[in-house]
Design an enzyme around this catalytic site. Sequence first.
Site, PDB file in Angstrom:
ATOM      1  N   SER A  86      27.129  35.435  34.680  1.00 40.81           N
ATOM      2  CA  SER A  86      26.653  36.706  34.120  1.00 40.81           C
ATOM      3  C   SER A  86      27.706  37.440  33.280  1.00 40.81           C
ATOM      4  CB  SER A  86      26.108  37.608  35.231  1.00 40.81           C
ATOM      5  OG  SER A  86      26.970  37.649  36.347  1.00 40.81           O
ATOM      6  N   ASP A 143      24.229  41.332  42.066  1.00 40.98           N
ATOM      7  CA  ASP A 143      23.763  40.038  42.609  1.00 40.98           C
ATOM      8  C   ASP A 143      24.763  39.427  43.579  1.00 40.98           C
ATOM      9  OD1 ASP A 143      25.581  39.483  40.568  1.00 40.98           O
ATOM     10  OD2 ASP A 143      24.666  37.547  40.116  1.00 40.98           O
TER      11      ASP A 143
END
Length: 279
Positions: A103, A166
């Site tokens: 990410s 996350d």
Amino acid sequence: MLSYLHAFHAGNFADVQKHAALTLALTMMQAKKTAIACFDTHAGSALYDLTSERARKTAEADAGIHRLWSLRGQLNSPDWQPMVKLLGGLNKGSGTLSLYPGSPAWFANLGRPGDSITTFELHPTEGRHLETWGAESGVRVLNEDGLKGLLKCLPPAQPRLLTLIDPSYEVKDDYDLVAKTLAQAWKKCRHGVYLIWYPILTSGLQQPLIAGVEGSGVRKVLRSEVMLEQPPERGMVGSGMLVINPPWGFDQRLSDMLAELEGEARLGVSATLTWLVPE
């Protein structure tokens, strides 16, 4: 507990869903010129070698990003193109994918001048890799708890906010903690766009997170889930994303993207999208 390493799971079906939602949110937000403050609370190493011993031990990318890559010419939604273009750029000259961005690398490669990127990582090995990469990429790297760190950084200096949360959830308390952190962050920056990833497990451990967000007072929460059509008997059987304050039209566009993953000939998943909490 800091035993989790994403290298074993990089590029799996959950990463495809997560990074599809992330790239769609970011590119849609960039339709406006105003700067975006981007935060990644559990950043990992930024880049993963899909040919490494760790990645090949599980081979999860084979049923995830490798399969999507082989189907790239058949994808109808134009919203896949930022992902396809970035993957092609990272793997120039090779017919297959060997490098996969985590990410932070999606943020960094898709970010514009004026957009800021702040990443958090506690794992010492992951953190060292992230720091080396961040120094070259102009990304701020903080070796601290991402949930606590995010709250210290809000509200940001930039007019808009995009946050990815996350964790690995290897600590069971994380489910409740993520819901509580979201509620606090939302109070500090109600206009921010927040993306929360969670595993869908046979044990149902994700339910306190869902219930916590639903009862938190946070509004406009979109729920996206992809379920494996041939799930394992134990462990992760699906992948979920909660998207708070999605850009207008995000729901239909993400639904169109994920529908192209369905079926045995694609990624072997079924996808659903509903509003957990309306506006």
